[in-house]
Design a protein around this motif. Structure first.
Motif, short mmCIF file in Angstrom:
data_model
loop_
_atom_site.label_atom_id
_atom_site.label_comp_id
_atom_site.label_asym_id
_atom_site.label_seq_id
_atom_site.Cartn_x
_atom_site.Cartn_y
_atom_site.Cartn_z
N ILE A 276 -23.35 13.26 9.83
CA ILE A 276 -22.27 12.82 10.43
C ILE A 276 -21.66 11.66 9.71
CG2 ILE A 276 -21.23 11.74 12.38
CD1 ILE A 276 -23.63 13.49 14.08
N ILE A 277 -22.16 10.73 9.20
CA ILE A 277 -21.62 9.33 8.54
C ILE A 277 -20.74 10.29 7.18
CG2 ILE A 277 -22.13 7.40 7.05
CD1 ILE A 277 -24.34 6.91 8.90
N PHE A 278 -21.46 11.12 6.41
CA PHE A 278 -20.58 11.28 5.15
C PHE A 278 -19.56 12.43 5.41
CE2 PHE A 278 -24.36 9.82 3.05
CZ PHE A 278 -23.92 9.11 1.82
N ALA A 279 -19.69 13.07 6.41
CA ALA A 279 -18.51 14.07 7.10
C ALA A 279 -17.33 13.21 7.41
CB ALA A 279 -19.17 14.93 8.00
N VAL A 280 -17.69 12.19 8.26
CA VAL A 280 -16.60 11.32 8.59
C VAL A 280 -16.07 10.56 7.68
CG1 VAL A 280 -16.24 9.23 10.23
CG2 VAL A 280 -17.54 10.90 11.00
N LEU A 281 -16.79 10.07 6.67
CA LEU A 281 -16.23 9.44 5.48
C LEU A 281 -15.26 10.41 4.56
CD1 LEU A 281 -19.27 7.39 4.03
CD2 LEU A 281 -17.06 6.36 4.99
N ALA A 282 -15.57 11.64 4.70
CA ALA A 282 -14.65 12.50 4.07
C ALA A 282 -13.26 12.78 4.68
CB ALA A 282 -15.36 13.89 3.94
N THR A 283 -13.25 12.54 6.10
CA THR A 283 -12.03 12.72 6.75
C THR A 283 -11.47 11.58 6.83
OG1 THR A 283 -13.37 12.79 8.99
CG2 THR A 283 -12.77 14.85 7.76
N ARG A 284 -11.82 10.26 6.76
CA ARG A 284 -11.27 8.98 7.17
C ARG A 284 -10.16 8.99 6.03
NH1 ARG A 284 -14.39 3.34 6.30
NH2 ARG A 284 -14.36 4.11 4.41
N PRO A 285 -9.21 8.48 6.87
CA PRO A 285 -7.89 7.96 6.14
C PRO A 285 -7.82 6.90 5.31
CG PRO A 285 -7.27 8.01 8.39
CD PRO A 285 -8.78 8.47 8.38
N ASN A 286 -7.23 6.58 4.34
CA ASN A 286 -7.20 5.52 3.86
C ASN A 286 -5.58 4.97 3.36
OD1 ASN A 286 -7.41 3.14 2.06
ND2 ASN A 286 -7.83 4.13 0.27
N VAL A 287 -5.10 4.01 4.44
CA VAL A 287 -3.79 3.82 4.38
C VAL A 287 -3.42 2.57 3.68
CG1 VAL A 287 -1.74 3.55 6.00
CG2 VAL A 287 -3.68 5.14 6.79
N THR A 288 -2.50 2.61 2.86
CA THR A 288 -1.98 1.38 1.93
C THR A 288 -1.07 0.56 2.88
OG1 THR A 288 -0.51 2.70 0.92
CG2 THR A 288 -2.45 2.60 -0.06
N SER A 289 -0.72 -0.68 2.24
CA SER A 289 0.34 -1.46 2.88
C SER A 289 1.76 -0.83 3.50
CB SER A 289 0.56 -2.66 2.02
OG SER A 289 1.23 -2.34 0.93
N GLY A 290 2.08 0.07 2.57
CA GLY A 290 3.19 0.83 2.99
C GLY A 290 4.47 -0.05 2.58
N PHE B 121 4.90 9.49 -1.44
CA PHE B 121 3.88 9.26 -0.67
C PHE B 121 4.04 8.37 0.59
CE2 PHE B 121 -0.59 7.11 -0.15
CZ PHE B 121 -0.98 8.25 0.61
N PHE B 122 3.80 8.79 2.09
CA PHE B 122 4.03 7.89 2.65
C PHE B 122 3.36 6.59 2.71
CE2 PHE B 122 0.03 9.37 4.48
CZ PHE B 122 -0.33 8.52 4.94
N GLY B 123 2.12 6.54 2.25
CA GLY B 123 1.57 5.42 2.12
C GLY B 123 2.17 4.21 1.63
N ASN B 124 3.30 4.50 0.73
CA ASN B 124 4.01 3.45 -0.21
C ASN B 124 5.24 2.97 0.81
OD1 ASN B 124 2.05 3.48 -1.92
ND2 ASN B 124 3.08 5.11 -3.14
N PHE B 125 5.71 3.60 1.94
CA PHE B 125 6.85 3.22 2.32
C PHE B 125 7.13 3.20 3.87
CE2 PHE B 125 7.21 7.85 1.74
CZ PHE B 125 7.57 8.31 3.11
N HIS B 126 5.75 3.67 4.55
CA HIS B 126 5.72 3.57 5.96
C HIS B 126 5.95 2.44 6.76
CE1 HIS B 126 1.79 1.30 6.69
NE2 HIS B 126 1.31 1.97 5.40
#
Length: 422
Positions: free
Chosen positions: A317-331, A347-352
């Motif tokens: 479960i831990i590794f499956a969750v890590l595979a789907t966990r989003p990594n959002v930058t400062s935007g 890429f939305f992470g650079n301007f959100h």
């Protein structure tokens, strides 16, 4: 106000597109302007003739389509117009009775006009509406130039005026509205022609001078066309200079589109696989807690196998969750980042976290610079690939833990039952 229905709107769009694309430029009279004038006149004459809305719609359909045949041929152009009318109206599932009425109206406009019913009479009068128009002289002159262009001969203004006067003398309107109001306006135009001819007869130098002027006019038209062609060639050359002729632009855009679609599809597959692992192992853990946990006092030999199975499920479960966990930058990006091409605005992470005005400015700056735009697309695909690589690596670990861990747990239960019975 011209009648508007779905079938009329579609027919209008078809005719406007056809005439704009395929009608030769030398049709200075039988063009889209003339077609629209006939449609407007048909609306007026049909309304004054007390046509029903259904019949008026039929006449307007014929008015839109009656000169489309000029796009393909001049002689017997009505036959081509009828062919196109059948095609476009059949596609729109117009009933056969109305289709035959439209065909009859178009055929009736063939000179000399011989309408057989009120619908055909309305369209015939609408087609000759210009004879009763205040713009008659201008429209007649446009028709003269059109005929000269097509026939490659010269028609003097005096000869043309004589022909038009004779035509107006022999022409007659068919509807009651045409015979009353339109006829009066037509006679005014006939008087203007008579006056013009009288002035020409007093000036004997008009004829040869007019022939010379006509030739000049034809040469001027040819020169204008040559200028337009030269201008088009120059514009094409400029476009070729701006673009590398060896660069397949469409192929590049297709490549980027395909790559992005493939990456998104693979990302969706990875998320689905991770969700499967999370769901299965969550169910196993709930069974361990609710069922096996209560039985461990009675079967202490199952303690270690149950602990192994629990650790396997948690690890998966831990590794499956890590595979789907989003990594959002400062935007957030700065103007300096845009000028130095350090940020990827795709890429939305650079301007959100940016304001709309700032983001819009950044996108426009990127659109001005093709290198920056294509570079951003390349980086976008690259980092999508990096994210996918991380997802599938973590997902592989989760599947490996589950596969081998489940085997070890089952074997440990077997060992506990065989060698350590209660």
């Amino acid at each position: 106000m011209i009648l508007q229905t779905e079938v009329l709107d579609r027919t209008q769009q078809f005719v406007e597109s056809l005439l704009n694309r395929q009608l030769p430029a030398h049709f200075t009279y039988h063009n889209l302007k003339h077609t629209k004038e006939v449609v407007a006149a048909a609306q007026v004459i049909g309304t004054r003739s007390q046509l029903s809305e259904h019949d008026l719609e039929t006449v307007l359909l014929a008015a839109w389509l009656h000169d489309t045949g000029y796009c393909f041929r001049i002689r017997e152009h009505e036959e081509e117009s009828i062919r196109l009318a059948k095609e476009i109206l059949t596609e729109q599932q117009v009933e056969e009775v109305r289709l035959n009425q439209v065909v009859g109206c178009i055929a009736a406009t063939r000179y000399p006009q011989q309408p057989q019913n009120i619908l055909e009479e309305v369209l015939c009068d609408a087609d000759m509406y210009h004879t009763a128009s205040e713009e008659y002289m201008e429209r007649a002159e446009q028709l003269r130039h059109e005929i000269m262009e097509i026939s490659k001969c010269v028609i003097s203004r005096r000869e043309w005026a004589q022909n038009n006067r004779e035509f107006l003398k022999n022409h007659r309107f068919f509807t009651e509205f045409g015979q009353t109001e339109m006829e009066v306006a037509k006679q005014k135009n006939a008087k203007k022609l008579k006056k013009m001819l009288k002035e020409m007869e007093e000036d004997y130098s008009e004829f040869p001078m007019d022939v010379e002027e006509t030739y000049k006019q034809i040469n001027r038209i040819d020169k204008d066309r040559e200028k337009e062609k030269d201008k088009e060639k120059q514009e094409k050359k400029k476009d070729k200079k701006k673009k590398d002729p060896n660069t397949p632009v469409r192929g590049i855009e297709t490549m980027f589109r395909t790559m992005s679609a493939n990456h998104l599809e693979l990302s969706s597959i990875a998320d689905n696989k991770a969700n499967i692992m999370i769901s299965i192992n969550s169910i196993i853990l709930s069974i361990i807690v609710s069922v096996l946990g209560r039985k461990l006092e009675e079967y202490p030999n199952f303690t270690i196998p149950t602990l192994i199975l629990t650790l396997v499920c948690l690890g998966t479960i831990i590794f499956a969750v890590l595979a789907t966990r989003p990594n959002v930058t400062s935007g957030i990006f700065t103007k300096e980042d845009v000028y130095k091409k350090r940020t990827n605005l795709l890429f939305f992470g650079n301007f959100h976290s940016m304001k709309l005005d700032d983001y819009e400015w950044g996108i426009k700056e990127m659109m001005k610079d093709s290198d920056y735009l294509y570079g951003s697309m390349i980086r976008d695909n690259y980092f999508l690939g990096k994210v996918l690589g991380k997802k599938y690596r973590l997902l592989r670990i989760a599947y490996t833990i589950f596969m081998f861990g489940l085997v070890v747990a089952i074997l440990s239960y077997g060992v506990a039952i065989v060698f350590f019975p209660v």
